[in-house]
Design an enzyme around this catalytic site. Sequence first.
Site, PDB file in Angstrom:
ATOM      1  N   ARG A 123      -6.101  -2.194   9.200  1.00  0.00           N
ATOM      2  CA  ARG A 123      -6.085  -3.661   9.238  1.00  0.00           C
ATOM      3  C   ARG A 123      -6.322  -4.134  10.676  1.00  0.00           C
ATOM      4  NH1 ARG A 123      -1.424  -6.519   6.034  1.00  0.00           N
ATOM      5  NH2 ARG A 123      -0.112  -5.411   7.516  1.00  0.00           N
TER       6      ARG A 123
ATOM      7  N   ASP B 135       1.624  -0.609  11.943  1.00  0.00           N
ATOM      8  CA  ASP B 135       1.466  -1.939  12.529  1.00  0.00           C
ATOM      9  C   ASP B 135       2.759  -2.743  12.637  1.00  0.00           C
ATOM     10  OD1 ASP B 135       1.771  -2.239   9.809  1.00  0.00           O
ATOM     11  OD2 ASP B 135       0.132  -3.663   9.556  1.00  0.00           O
TER      12      ASP B 135
ATOM     13  N   ASP C 198       4.788  -4.961   6.332  1.00  0.00           N
ATOM     14  CA  ASP C 198       5.296  -6.259   6.742  1.00  0.00           C
ATOM     15  C   ASP C 198       5.430  -7.254   5.595  1.00  0.00           C
ATOM     16  OD1 ASP C 198       2.568  -6.458   6.444  1.00  0.00           O
ATOM     17  OD2 ASP C 198       2.223  -7.609   8.259  1.00  0.00           O
TER      18      ASP C 198
ATOM     19  N   GLY D 263       0.825  -1.213   0.000  1.00  0.00           N
ATOM     20  CA  GLY D 263       0.000   0.000   0.000  1.00  0.00           C
ATOM     21  C   GLY D 263       0.853   1.254   0.000  1.00  0.00           C
TER      22      GLY D 263
ATOM     23  N   ASP E 171      -0.672   2.158   8.439  1.00  0.00           N
ATOM     24  CA  ASP E 171      -1.270   1.375   9.516  1.00  0.00           C
ATOM     25  C   ASP E 171      -0.500   1.451  10.836  1.00  0.00           C
ATOM     26  OD1 ASP E 171      -3.166   0.565   7.661  1.00  0.00           O
ATOM     27  OD2 ASP E 171      -2.087  -1.287   7.160  1.00  0.00           O
TER      28      ASP E 171
ATOM     29  N   THR F 188       3.967   2.555   5.707  1.00  0.00           N
ATOM     30  CA  THR F 188       2.589   2.087   5.776  1.00  0.00           C
ATOM     31  C   THR F 188       1.802   2.988   6.712  1.00  0.00           C
ATOM     32  OG1 THR F 188       1.139   0.324   6.599  1.00  0.00           O
ATOM     33  CG2 THR F 188       3.363   0.374   7.477  1.00  0.00           C
TER      34      THR F 188
ATOM     35  N   ARG G 244       1.161  -5.219  -5.285  1.00  0.00           N
ATOM     36  CA  ARG G 244       1.291  -6.405  -4.443  1.00  0.00           C
ATOM     37  C   ARG G 244       1.620  -7.558  -5.377  1.00  0.00           C
ATOM     38  NH1 ARG G 244      -0.469  -4.611   0.431  1.00  0.00           N
ATOM     39  NH2 ARG G 244      -2.074  -2.986   0.425  1.00  0.00           N
TER      40      ARG G 244
END
Length: 319
Positions: free
Chosen positions: A171, A129, A103, A11, A127, A125, A72
């Site tokens: 996510r 995360d 990741d 992303g 996120d 990212t 991706r």
Amino acid sequence: MKKIGVLTSGGDAPGMNAAIRAIVRTGIYHDLKVFGIQRGYTGLLHGEIKEMHIASVGDIIHRGGTILKTSRCEEMKTEAGINKAIGILEKNEIDGLIVIGGDGSFQGVNQLGRGNIKVMGIPGTIDNDLAYTDYTIGFDTAVNTVLDSISKIRDTSMSHEKVTIIEVMGRHCGDIALYAGLAGGAESILVPEEQYEVKKICEKMLQGRKRGKAHNIIMLAEGRGSAAELQKEILNTTGIESRVTVLGYLQRGGVPTAVDRILASRMGAMAVNLLIEGKSNRAIGIKDNHLINIDIMEALMKRKIFDQEMYNLSQILSI
């Protein structure tokens, strides 16, 4: 180290261009040739590799997205794909590769590090995360984008005395919802890391109405559940209608904040310097405002710790 490559994967995130700019210019400053790989790992497997110059990254520090494009790539999850990628890098005599992504992208970096090419991972990212770093490139911009949306939604929510559920990305990580919700004064913040009861949310709404507060903002992280389902549950429990706003990919775009531009610039320069030092298989991060670099496998194995203190504060301030 004579030639290095850079690609963006997964992303897109605001600040990726600032990182690309830092990599290209730091590399050229140290007499390296820098090659941009288009469309992430997919472009790598198709040999979409082009040398970049100082002018290649002019006027991009303020732009969202990524000038190198991204994708991706399922093929990179296979042994054949990894071997093909290593072969293409070796054929182009690229000594070091820097990958900007999340990741999944780091998994690819880890596999490519098996060969003779030295590799670096930069966390890009929205996120936030990745557990090994306090912040990822793009997170701060995404939070501010959501915060701006909360402010606009609150105006109409207040005018119509409505409940509004705002669903945000992330996510399985609730950081965007938590940070934006706390900064935006949301009455309820629902994240994957914490259980919640619709009954308690409804009780808070009804208590607010008793003291004259007729509108509410509920922040919902996408990993916590469906906004449409929550909307139905609130209606069935209280009889109160609510509106749903799903911000979606709006959160990925826009002009990167100063925080993301500076973070990306620092990380990009460090990645190049580490390659020059002969380091490999490292993930760049930031802890307590100091840049760090750790083994990529170690970075991927770390477990994300939810900021319980911040979540508890949001609960206290939204009574």
